[in-house]
Design a protein around this motif. Structure first.
Motif, PDB file in Angstrom:
ATOM      1  N   ARG A 233       0.004  35.556   3.192  1.00 53.14           N
ATOM      2  CA  ARG A 233      -0.267  34.735   2.145  1.00 53.14           C
ATOM      3  C   ARG A 233       1.103  34.039   1.900  1.00 53.14           C
ATOM      4  NH1 ARG A 233       1.254  36.375  -2.871  1.00 53.14           N
ATOM      5  NH2 ARG A 233       1.706  38.622  -2.883  1.00 53.14           N
ATOM      6  N   GLU A 234       1.150  33.097   0.732  1.00 50.46           N
ATOM      7  CA  GLU A 234       2.279  32.260   0.450  1.00 50.46           C
ATOM      8  C   GLU A 234       2.782  33.306  -0.386  1.00 50.46           C
ATOM      9  OE1 GLU A 234       3.144  28.660  -2.101  1.00 50.46           O
ATOM     10  OE2 GLU A 234       1.796  28.117  -0.338  1.00 50.46           O
ATOM     11  N   TYR A 235       4.481  33.267  -0.220  1.00 57.50           N
ATOM     12  CA  TYR A 235       5.404  33.849  -0.823  1.00 57.50           C
ATOM     13  C   TYR A 235       6.442  33.049  -1.428  1.00 57.50           C
ATOM     14  CZ  TYR A 235       3.168  38.221   0.745  1.00 57.50           C
ATOM     15  OH  TYR A 235       2.327  39.111   1.077  1.00 57.50           O
ATOM     16  N   SER A 236       6.615  33.086  -2.804  1.00 62.27           N
ATOM     17  CA  SER A 236       7.813  32.332  -3.408  1.00 62.27           C
ATOM     18  C   SER A 236       9.109  33.008  -3.286  1.00 62.27           C
ATOM     19  CB  SER A 236       7.498  31.930  -4.915  1.00 62.27           C
ATOM     20  OG  SER A 236       7.403  33.363  -5.638  1.00 62.27           O
ATOM     21  N   VAL A 237       9.317  34.150  -3.303  1.00 63.47           N
ATOM     22  CA  VAL A 237      10.520  34.853  -3.060  1.00 63.47           C
ATOM     23  C   VAL A 237      10.437  36.293  -2.266  1.00 63.47           C
ATOM     24  CG1 VAL A 237      12.534  35.854  -4.158  1.00 63.47           C
ATOM     25  CG2 VAL A 237      11.369  34.018  -5.356  1.00 63.47           C
ATOM     26  N   ALA A 238      11.307  36.279  -1.555  1.00 56.59           N
ATOM     27  CA  ALA A 238      11.412  37.815  -0.852  1.00 56.59           C
ATOM     28  C   ALA A 238      12.815  37.909  -0.685  1.00 56.59           C
ATOM     29  CB  ALA A 238      10.701  37.649   0.747  1.00 56.59           C
ATOM     30  N   ALA A 239      13.166  39.238  -0.470  1.00 51.43           N
ATOM     31  CA  ALA A 239      14.378  39.437  -0.323  1.00 51.43           C
ATOM     32  C   ALA A 239      14.593  40.703   0.673  1.00 51.43           C
ATOM     33  CB  ALA A 239      15.148  40.178  -1.726  1.00 51.43           C
ATOM     34  N   ASP A 240      15.621  40.760   1.435  1.00 51.67           N
ATOM     35  CA  ASP A 240      16.202  41.861   2.536  1.00 51.67           C
ATOM     36  C   ASP A 240      17.236  42.409   1.733  1.00 51.67           C
ATOM     37  OD1 ASP A 240      16.684  43.594   4.524  1.00 51.67           O
ATOM     38  OD2 ASP A 240      16.922  41.879   5.995  1.00 51.67           O
ATOM     39  N   VAL A 241      17.173  43.722   1.152  1.00 50.76           N
ATOM     40  CA  VAL A 241      18.296  44.180   0.666  1.00 50.76           C
ATOM     41  C   VAL A 241      18.852  45.026   1.655  1.00 50.76           C
ATOM     42  CG1 VAL A 241      19.265  45.460  -1.441  1.00 50.76           C
ATOM     43  CG2 VAL A 241      17.217  43.748  -1.809  1.00 50.76           C
ATOM     44  N   GLY A 242      20.438  44.896   1.994  1.00 48.23           N
ATOM     45  CA  GLY A 242      20.963  45.555   3.016  1.00 48.23           C
ATOM     46  C   GLY A 242      20.545  45.205   4.341  1.00 48.23           C
ATOM     47  N   CYS A 243      20.785  43.480   4.608  1.00 48.77           N
ATOM     48  CA  CYS A 243      19.998  42.857   5.341  1.00 48.77           C
ATOM     49  C   CYS A 243      20.829  42.939   6.746  1.00 48.77           C
ATOM     50  CB  CYS A 243      19.993  41.403   5.373  1.00 48.77           C
ATOM     51  SG  CYS A 243      21.933  40.788   4.749  1.00 48.77           S
ATOM     52  N   GLY A 244      22.021  43.519   6.879  1.00 49.28           N
ATOM     53  CA  GLY A 244      22.665  43.693   7.959  1.00 49.28           C
ATOM     54  C   GLY A 244      22.858  42.299   8.730  1.00 49.28           C
ATOM     55  N   ALA A 286      26.733  41.605  -2.211  1.00 50.01           N
ATOM     56  CA  ALA A 286      26.650  42.689  -3.418  1.00 50.01           C
ATOM     57  C   ALA A 286      26.361  44.008  -2.915  1.00 50.01           C
ATOM     58  CB  ALA A 286      25.585  42.173  -4.370  1.00 50.01           C
ATOM     59  N   ASP A 287      26.536  44.895  -3.537  1.00 52.32           N
ATOM     60  CA  ASP A 287      26.093  46.230  -3.653  1.00 52.32           C
ATOM     61  C   ASP A 287      24.659  46.430  -3.991  1.00 52.32           C
ATOM     62  OD1 ASP A 287      25.484  48.991  -3.782  1.00 52.32           O
ATOM     63  OD2 ASP A 287      27.683  49.396  -4.432  1.00 52.32           O
ATOM     64  N   ALA A 288      23.672  47.080  -3.126  1.00 48.19           N
ATOM     65  CA  ALA A 288      22.502  47.160  -3.430  1.00 48.19           C
ATOM     66  C   ALA A 288      22.154  48.138  -4.896  1.00 48.19           C
ATOM     67  CB  ALA A 288      21.663  48.060  -2.177  1.00 48.19           C
ATOM     68  N   LYS A 289      23.028  48.637  -5.264  1.00 46.76           N
ATOM     69  CA  LYS A 289      22.736  49.426  -6.537  1.00 46.76           C
ATOM     70  C   LYS A 289      22.926  48.480  -7.570  1.00 46.76           C
ATOM     71  CE  LYS A 289      25.911  52.386  -5.527  1.00 46.76           C
ATOM     72  NZ  LYS A 289      27.204  53.474  -5.697  1.00 46.76           N
ATOM     73  N   THR A 290      23.899  47.451  -7.565  1.00 47.04           N
ATOM     74  CA  THR A 290      24.070  46.659  -8.707  1.00 47.04           C
ATOM     75  C   THR A 290      23.400  45.151  -8.392  1.00 47.04           C
ATOM     76  OG1 THR A 290      26.143  46.291  -7.826  1.00 47.04           O
ATOM     77  CG2 THR A 290      25.828  47.882  -9.500  1.00 47.04           C
ATOM     78  N   VAL A 291      22.847  44.807  -7.504  1.00 49.15           N
ATOM     79  CA  VAL A 291      22.411  43.499  -7.015  1.00 49.15           C
ATOM     80  C   VAL A 291      21.657  42.957  -8.070  1.00 49.15           C
ATOM     81  CG1 VAL A 291      20.506  44.058  -5.875  1.00 49.15           C
ATOM     82  CG2 VAL A 291      21.506  42.006  -5.422  1.00 49.15           C
ATOM     83  N   PHE A 292      21.698  41.508  -8.323  1.00 51.82           N
ATOM     84  CA  PHE A 292      21.133  40.978  -9.586  1.00 51.82           C
ATOM     85  C   PHE A 292      20.361  39.802  -9.003  1.00 51.82           C
ATOM     86  CE2 PHE A 292      21.023  37.333 -12.637  1.00 51.82           C
ATOM     87  CZ  PHE A 292      20.104  37.913 -13.422  1.00 51.82           C
ATOM     88  N   PHE A 293      18.924  39.491  -9.226  1.00 49.34           N
ATOM     89  CA  PHE A 293      18.325  38.473  -8.991  1.00 49.34           C
ATOM     90  C   PHE A 293      17.820  37.484 -10.175  1.00 49.34           C
ATOM     91  CE2 PHE A 293      17.321  41.577  -5.733  1.00 49.34           C
ATOM     92  CZ  PHE A 293      17.825  40.894  -4.667  1.00 49.34           C
TER      93      PHE A 293
END
Length: 297
Positions: A233-244, A286-293
Protein backbone atom coordinates in the motif's frame (compact mmCIF):
# COMPACT_ATOMS: atom_id res chain seq x y z
CA UNK A 1 47.68 30.50 27.88
CA UNK A 2 46.95 32.27 24.60
CA UNK A 3 49.52 32.73 21.86
CA UNK A 4 50.18 35.88 19.78
CA UNK A 5 47.17 35.10 17.58
CA UNK A 6 44.90 34.70 20.58
CA UNK A 7 44.56 30.91 20.27
CA UNK A 8 44.22 29.12 23.62
CA UNK A 9 46.35 26.16 24.65
CA UNK A 10 43.25 23.96 24.31
CA UNK A 11 42.59 25.23 20.77
CA UNK A 12 46.19 24.55 19.80
CA UNK A 13 45.99 21.06 21.27
CA UNK A 14 42.81 20.25 19.38
CA UNK A 15 44.13 21.64 16.09
CA UNK A 16 47.25 19.49 16.42
CA UNK A 17 45.40 16.28 17.38
CA UNK A 18 46.23 13.46 14.97
CA UNK A 19 42.86 11.79 15.42
CA UNK A 20 39.44 12.85 16.75
CA UNK A 21 39.18 13.10 20.54
CA UNK A 22 36.31 12.59 22.97
CA UNK A 23 35.74 15.82 24.91
CA UNK A 24 34.52 15.53 28.51
CA UNK A 25 33.64 18.86 30.14
CA UNK A 26 32.14 20.02 33.41
CA UNK A 27 30.30 23.22 34.38
CA UNK A 28 31.74 26.30 32.67
CA UNK A 29 34.06 24.04 30.66
CA UNK A 30 31.09 22.72 28.70
CA UNK A 31 30.94 26.04 26.84
CA UNK A 32 34.53 25.54 25.66
CA UNK A 33 33.81 21.97 24.58
CA UNK A 34 30.68 23.01 22.67
CA UNK A 35 32.54 25.77 20.86
CA UNK A 36 35.39 23.38 20.01
CA UNK A 37 33.03 20.75 18.56
CA UNK A 38 31.43 23.40 16.35
CA UNK A 39 34.72 24.93 15.19
CA UNK A 40 36.73 21.70 14.82
CA UNK A 41 34.14 18.99 14.03
CA UNK A 42 36.72 16.79 12.34
CA UNK A 43 38.79 16.75 15.52
CA UNK A 44 35.98 15.78 17.92
CA UNK A 45 34.56 12.26 18.09
CA UNK A 46 31.99 12.92 20.82
CA UNK A 47 30.94 15.09 23.76
CA UNK A 48 30.18 14.25 27.37
CA UNK A 49 28.73 17.37 29.03
CA UNK A 50 28.50 17.28 32.82
CA UNK A 51 26.43 19.85 34.76
CA UNK A 52 26.77 22.42 32.01
CA UNK A 53 24.92 24.64 29.59
CA UNK A 54 25.73 26.69 26.49
CA UNK A 55 24.25 29.70 28.31
CA UNK A 56 24.48 29.88 32.08
CA UNK A 57 22.14 32.81 32.74
CA UNK A 58 18.39 32.92 32.24
CA UNK A 59 17.16 34.45 28.98
CA UNK A 60 13.51 35.46 29.27
CA UNK A 61 13.21 36.34 25.58
CA UNK A 62 13.90 32.75 24.52
CA UNK A 63 12.72 31.09 27.76
CA UNK A 64 16.21 29.67 28.30
CA UNK A 65 16.65 28.36 31.88
CA UNK A 66 19.53 29.47 34.05
CA UNK A 67 20.69 31.67 36.89
CA UNK A 68 18.99 35.06 37.16
CA UNK A 69 21.40 37.67 35.69
CA UNK A 70 20.71 39.98 38.65
CA UNK A 71 22.31 37.43 40.95
CA UNK A 72 25.53 37.39 38.94
CA UNK A 73 25.59 41.18 38.85
CA UNK A 74 25.19 41.28 42.63
CA UNK A 75 28.10 38.88 43.00
CA UNK A 76 30.22 41.12 40.77
CA UNK A 77 29.42 44.13 42.95
CA UNK A 78 30.34 42.22 46.11
CA UNK A 79 33.47 40.48 44.86
CA UNK A 80 35.78 43.40 45.64
CA UNK A 81 34.10 44.15 48.97
CA UNK A 82 33.67 40.66 50.44
CA UNK A 83 35.31 38.06 48.17
CA UNK A 84 35.38 35.36 50.85
CA UNK A 85 31.62 35.61 51.39
CA UNK A 86 30.93 35.48 47.63
CA UNK A 87 33.12 32.41 47.24
CA UNK A 88 31.62 30.74 50.32
CA UNK A 89 28.07 31.32 49.04
CA UNK A 90 29.07 29.86 45.66
CA UNK A 91 30.69 26.77 47.18
CA UNK A 92 27.66 26.25 49.44
CA UNK A 93 25.36 26.33 46.42
CA UNK A 94 27.67 23.98 44.49
CA UNK A 95 27.66 21.50 47.38
CA UNK A 96 23.86 21.53 47.77
CA UNK A 97 21.78 19.53 48.51
CA UNK A 98 24.55 18.20 50.76
CA UNK A 99 26.17 20.54 53.31
CA UNK A 100 29.54 22.11 52.56
CA UNK A 101 32.21 20.35 54.67
CA UNK A 102 33.45 22.43 57.58
CA UNK A 103 37.05 22.42 56.36
CA UNK A 104 35.93 24.07 53.11
CA UNK A 105 34.35 27.01 54.91
CA UNK A 106 37.65 28.64 55.87
CA UNK A 107 38.37 30.72 52.78
CA UNK A 108 41.05 33.28 52.08
CA UNK A 109 40.92 35.04 48.72
CA UNK A 110 44.20 36.38 47.30
CA UNK A 111 44.06 39.37 44.89
CA UNK A 112 44.70 37.09 41.92
CA UNK A 113 41.79 34.88 43.05
CA UNK A 114 39.51 37.92 43.07
CA UNK A 115 40.64 38.86 39.56
CA UNK A 116 39.94 35.33 38.32
CA UNK A 117 36.50 35.28 39.97
CA UNK A 118 35.62 38.60 38.40
CA UNK A 119 36.56 37.32 34.95
CA UNK A 120 34.56 34.17 35.57
CA UNK A 121 31.48 36.11 36.60
CA UNK A 122 31.74 38.25 33.48
CA UNK A 123 31.82 35.09 31.38
CA UNK A 124 28.81 33.77 33.26
CA UNK A 125 26.92 36.94 32.38
CA UNK A 126 27.84 37.21 28.72
CA UNK A 127 28.74 33.69 27.63
CA UNK A 128 26.34 32.16 25.09
CA UNK A 129 27.36 29.36 22.71
CA UNK A 130 23.90 28.10 21.78
CA UNK A 131 24.56 28.97 18.16
CA UNK A 132 27.72 26.84 18.31
CA UNK A 133 25.74 23.95 19.83
CA UNK A 134 23.28 24.14 16.94
CA UNK A 135 26.19 23.86 14.46
CA UNK A 136 27.65 20.65 15.91
CA UNK A 137 27.27 17.97 13.21
CA UNK A 138 24.81 15.16 13.83
CA UNK A 139 27.71 12.72 13.41
CA UNK A 140 29.14 13.84 16.79
CA UNK A 141 27.28 11.97 19.58
CA UNK A 142 26.46 14.00 22.68
CA UNK A 143 25.77 12.66 26.18
CA UNK A 144 24.56 14.92 29.00
CA UNK A 145 24.89 14.14 32.70
CA UNK A 146 23.04 16.50 35.04
CA UNK A 147 21.73 16.37 38.59
CA UNK A 148 18.17 17.34 39.41
CA UNK A 149 19.38 19.16 42.55
CA UNK A 150 22.02 21.27 40.81
CA UNK A 151 21.76 24.76 42.36
CA UNK A 152 24.35 26.34 40.04
CA UNK A 153 23.04 25.27 36.63
CA UNK A 154 19.45 23.97 36.77
CA UNK A 155 18.65 20.55 35.35
CA UNK A 156 16.16 22.22 33.01
CA UNK A 157 19.23 23.25 30.97
CA UNK A 158 19.63 19.57 30.02
CA UNK A 159 16.02 19.49 28.87
CA UNK A 160 16.58 22.67 26.85
CA UNK A 161 19.57 21.08 25.10
CA UNK A 162 17.51 17.96 24.36
CA UNK A 163 14.86 20.23 22.85
CA UNK A 164 17.50 21.82 20.61
CA UNK A 165 18.90 18.43 19.61
CA UNK A 166 16.52 15.55 20.39
CA UNK A 167 19.17 12.91 19.61
CA UNK A 168 21.30 13.79 22.66
CA UNK A 169 21.37 11.25 25.44
CA UNK A 170 20.39 12.73 28.82
CA UNK A 171 21.13 11.02 32.12
CA UNK A 172 19.68 12.69 35.23
CA UNK A 173 20.97 11.92 38.71
CA UNK A 174 19.64 12.74 42.18
CA UNK A 175 21.37 14.22 45.21
CA UNK A 176 24.77 15.03 43.67
CA UNK A 177 24.23 18.74 43.05
CA UNK A 178 26.82 20.47 40.93
CA UNK A 179 29.69 18.28 42.14
CA UNK A 180 29.07 15.13 40.08
CA UNK A 181 32.74 14.68 39.06
CA UNK A 182 33.72 14.64 42.75
CA UNK A 183 30.80 12.69 44.18
CA UNK A 184 30.15 10.19 41.39
CA UNK A 185 33.12 9.97 39.01
CA UNK A 186 32.08 6.41 38.14
CA UNK A 187 28.98 7.75 36.35
CA UNK A 188 31.16 9.92 34.12
CA UNK A 189 33.55 7.02 33.55
CA UNK A 190 30.62 4.84 32.45
CA UNK A 191 29.48 7.44 29.91
CA UNK A 192 33.03 7.77 28.59
CA UNK A 193 33.30 3.99 28.23
CA UNK A 194 30.01 3.87 26.30
CA UNK A 195 31.10 6.64 23.96
CA UNK A 196 34.46 5.00 23.29
CA UNK A 197 32.79 1.64 22.66
CA UNK A 198 30.47 3.29 20.13
CA UNK A 199 33.52 4.81 18.42
CA UNK A 200 35.19 1.39 18.12
CA UNK A 201 32.03 -0.13 16.67
CA UNK A 202 31.67 2.73 14.20
CA UNK A 203 35.31 2.42 13.11
CA UNK A 204 34.91 -1.31 12.48
CA UNK A 205 31.87 -0.75 10.26
CA UNK A 206 33.59 2.13 8.48
CA UNK A 207 36.43 -0.23 7.61
CA UNK A 208 34.05 -2.97 6.48
CA UNK A 209 31.80 -0.82 4.27
CA UNK A 210 33.64 -1.45 0.99
CA UNK A 211 33.55 -5.26 1.31
CA UNK A 212 30.46 -5.79 3.45
CA UNK A 213 28.09 -6.85 0.66
CA UNK A 214 30.52 -9.51 -0.50
CA UNK A 215 30.05 -11.43 2.74
CA UNK A 216 26.44 -10.50 3.50
CA UNK A 217 24.59 -12.59 0.92
CA UNK A 218 22.36 -14.14 3.60
CA UNK A 219 21.35 -10.61 4.68
CA UNK A 220 19.87 -10.05 1.21
CA UNK A 221 17.69 -13.14 1.53
CA UNK A 222 16.56 -12.15 5.03
CA UNK A 223 15.80 -8.59 3.88
CA UNK A 224 13.60 -9.89 1.06
CA UNK A 225 11.68 -12.19 3.40
CA UNK A 226 11.11 -9.34 5.86
CA UNK A 227 9.89 -6.89 3.24
CA UNK A 228 7.64 -9.49 1.62
CA UNK A 229 5.65 -9.45 4.89
CA UNK A 230 4.89 -5.74 4.46
CA UNK A 231 1.41 -5.14 2.98
CA UNK A 232 1.50 -3.46 -0.41
CA UNK A 233 0.00 0.00 0.00
CA UNK A 234 1.08 3.63 -0.04
CA UNK A 235 3.47 4.61 2.77
CA UNK A 236 4.42 8.20 3.51
CA UNK A 237 7.46 7.41 5.69
CA UNK A 238 9.68 4.40 6.32
CA UNK A 239 13.00 3.96 8.08
CA UNK A 240 15.83 1.46 7.92
CA UNK A 241 17.55 1.86 11.30
CA UNK A 242 21.03 0.38 11.18
CA UNK A 243 20.88 0.47 7.39
CA UNK A 244 24.46 -0.58 6.68
CA UNK A 245 25.06 -0.60 2.94
CA UNK A 246 21.35 -0.32 2.14
CA UNK A 247 20.39 -3.93 1.52
CA UNK A 248 17.09 -3.63 3.40
CA UNK A 249 16.51 -0.02 2.32
CA UNK A 250 16.67 -1.11 -1.32
CA UNK A 251 14.07 -3.82 -0.74
CA UNK A 252 11.82 -1.36 1.12
CA UNK A 253 12.05 1.08 -1.79
CA UNK A 254 11.16 -1.64 -4.30
CA UNK A 255 8.24 -2.95 -2.26
CA UNK A 256 6.68 0.10 -0.65
CA UNK A 257 8.05 3.18 -2.48
CA UNK A 258 7.58 5.47 0.55
CA UNK A 259 7.65 9.21 -0.10
CA UNK A 260 10.42 9.52 2.53
CA UNK A 261 12.78 6.68 3.36
CA UNK A 262 15.20 7.37 6.22
CA UNK A 263 18.46 5.43 6.25
CA UNK A 264 20.00 5.53 9.73
CA UNK A 265 23.48 4.36 10.64
CA UNK A 266 26.28 5.43 12.96
CA UNK A 267 28.91 4.68 10.31
CA UNK A 268 29.51 7.44 7.77
CA UNK A 269 31.10 5.00 5.30
CA UNK A 270 28.08 2.67 5.51
CA UNK A 271 25.72 5.59 4.92
CA UNK A 272 27.69 6.75 1.89
CA UNK A 273 27.49 3.23 0.44
CA UNK A 274 23.77 3.07 1.17
CA UNK A 275 23.16 6.35 -0.66
CA UNK A 276 25.07 5.04 -3.68
CA UNK A 277 22.93 1.90 -3.69
CA UNK A 278 19.61 3.64 -2.93
CA UNK A 279 19.87 7.31 -4.00
CA UNK A 280 16.31 8.08 -2.87
CA UNK A 281 17.01 7.62 0.85
CA UNK A 282 17.34 10.44 3.35
CA UNK A 283 20.57 9.60 5.23
CA UNK A 284 20.73 10.15 8.99
CA UNK A 285 24.01 9.55 10.79
CA UNK A 286 22.99 8.67 14.34
CA UNK A 287 23.02 6.02 17.04
CA UNK A 288 19.94 3.80 16.87
CA UNK A 289 19.46 4.35 20.63
CA UNK A 290 19.07 8.11 20.27
CA UNK A 291 17.91 8.63 16.70
CA UNK A 292 15.23 11.30 16.36
CA UNK A 293 12.63 11.64 13.60
CA UNK A 294 10.43 14.68 12.93
CA UNK A 295 7.11 14.63 14.79
CA UNK A 296 5.15 14.14 11.59
CA UNK A 297 7.25 11.15 10.53
Amino acid sequence: LADAEGNSAFTRFLAAAKRPVLLVAWSLGTMTAIRAAAEFPGKVSGLVLVSGSPRLTRDSSSHWPGVAPVMIKAMKMMIRVAPEKVLLDFLTAAAAPQPLPEDKRKIQAAPEDVDAMERGLELLLKGDVRESFARIPASIPIAILHDRNDAIIPATAAAALAHMRPSVRVLLTEGLGHLTPIRAPEKIAALIAEQLAAERITASFDNAASTYDRWATHHTAIAKRLVDEVPKREYSVAADVGCGTGILAGKIQERASPRTLYAVDLSEAMLETCVRHVPSVTPVQADAKTVFFPKKA
